[in-house]
Design an enzyme around this catalytic site. Structure first.
Site, PDB file in Angstrom:
ATOM      1  N   SER A  80      -5.673  13.892 -35.207  1.00 61.61           N
ATOM      2  CA  SER A  80      -5.063  14.876 -36.097  1.00 61.61           C
ATOM      3  C   SER A  80      -5.215  14.430 -37.538  1.00 61.61           C
ATOM      4  CB  SER A  80      -3.584  15.029 -35.767  1.00 61.61           C
ATOM      5  OG  SER A  80      -2.928  15.813 -36.745  1.00 61.61           O
ATOM      6  N   TYR A 140       4.704  12.007 -35.069  1.00 65.51           N
ATOM      7  CA  TYR A 140       3.485  12.590 -34.501  1.00 65.51           C
ATOM      8  C   TYR A 140       2.241  11.996 -35.156  1.00 65.51           C
ATOM      9  CZ  TYR A 140      -0.276  15.899 -33.668  1.00 65.51           C
ATOM     10  OH  TYR A 140      -1.491  16.450 -33.350  1.00 65.51           O
ATOM     11  N   LYS A 144      -0.663   9.481 -33.408  1.00 61.46           N
ATOM     12  CA  LYS A 144      -2.097   9.759 -33.369  1.00 61.46           C
ATOM     13  C   LYS A 144      -2.904   8.615 -33.988  1.00 61.46           C
ATOM     14  CE  LYS A 144      -2.557  13.707 -31.283  1.00 61.46           C
ATOM     15  NZ  LYS A 144      -3.374  13.845 -30.050  1.00 61.46           N
TER      16      LYS A 144
END
Length: 325
Positions: A117, A141, A145
């Site tokens: 991402s 998040y 990643k």
């Protein structure tokens, strides 16, 4: 060639499955259906319902189907929610990726494309994001990643002297939109396109969060890329890995130019035929003016290009959403 797609019953994963089929590569899907849909998996594609945290299940699936590579799409993808659920996010995205790599080692599989991402960059202070920009993720998040990328890197180093070392690449992107198959659409409650679609279907007025940003029309500029293009890039990356061709550790799948939220809203009205004037709400804390990534490296190596206009992005997404009724 047979490739395992983790999260292959989700919005992006299901498009990757179809792109693999179109390229003559046999896909196999593992998905726990926490956010995916069994109906998104094409008929005839082997589908194992289960979690990526189940190492033996993954390894057995790889062995049973003669898998030669993994496209790892599965994960908990909600950046905002990850702030409230950091432990869950790390379990799914960090531990999940570790288990995928361990299962690959068990099954003798040595190629992996990681669906990363652009959240690994956080909120960069440059107008155009390149791969070498410092990584400053702003949410659990994004952190998860980035750690996933580190896991791939470290396993690659650890197996470098093996007869078949781990070969890997990570693909970073922002906002995935549209549909390349009318039977698959974005069902996320947190993404702009489905939020607007649901508002319009309910006869409500969509909202823009702030219109006083330092951009040409005052609304945020973001990187919107079509899911069909994203899926195609994953497949070319898989082909390069399988063929032993040179590949970078990471690529941005960026639009180069970006679109403003107002431009998206204007396209929504044009394409749907629903005339509306979006309400203007307050800014969301921490929203930068503009984040757009370059896709130059991916264009060089992965045949990356933006094949869809903004109207086509909206049209394909809208048609798929309406077809679901």
């Amino acid at each position: 060639m047979t490739w395992l797609v983790t999260g292959g019953a989700g919005y992006i994963g299901a498009h990757v499955v179809r792109a693999l089929q179109a390229a003559g590569i046999a896909p196999v899907v593992v998905d726990d259906l926490s956010s995916g849909h069994a109906s998104f998996v094409p008929k005839g594609v082997p589908f194992v319902e289960g979690t990526i945290l189940h190492r033996a299940l993954l390894a057995d699936t790889m062995r049973e189907h003669g898998v030669t590579g993994v496209i790892h799409v599965a994960g908990f993808k909600y950046a905002g929610v990850s702030v409230q659920r950091p432990l869950h996010t790390y379990e799914q995205n960090v531990e999940g990726t570790r288990v995928v790599l361990a299962a690959m080692a068990d099954a003798g599989v040595h190629n992996i494309v990681f669906s990363s991402s652009a959240a690994v960059y956080g909120t960069p202070d440059v107008p155009l994001v390149t791969e070498d920009l410092p990584k400053r993720p702003a949410s659990p998040y994004g952190e998860s990643k980035l750690i996933g990328e580190w896991l791939l890197r470290d396993q690659g180093v650890a197996t470098a002297s093996d007869e078949q070392p781990l070969r890997h690449t990570s693909l970073r992107y922002f906002n995935v939109v549209g549909s390349a198959d009318p039977s698959v659409y974005d069902t996320s409650p947190h993404n702009l396109f489905p939020i607007v679609f649901e508002k319009l279907l309910a006869g409500e007025t969509p909202q823009i969060n702030g219109d006083d940003y330092d951009t040409p029309d005052g609304t945020n500029v973001r990187d919107y890329v079509h899911v069909g293009d994203i899926a195609a890039a994953h497949v070319v990356a898989a082909q390069r890995l399988e063929a032993g061709e040179p590949i970078e550790a990471a690529y941005n799948l960026g639009s180069q130019n970006g679109l403003s939220v107002r431009e998206i809203m204007d396209a929504m009205a044009r394409v749907t035929g629903i005339d509306f004037t979006p309400r203007i709400g307050p800014r969301r804390p921490g929203d930068p003016d503009r984040i757009v990534a370059t896709g130059e490296l991916a264009a060089r190596d992965l045949d990356w290009t933006n094949r869809y206009t903004v109207d086509e992005m909206v049209r394909t997404g809208w048609e798929a959403r309406r077809a679901a009724h």
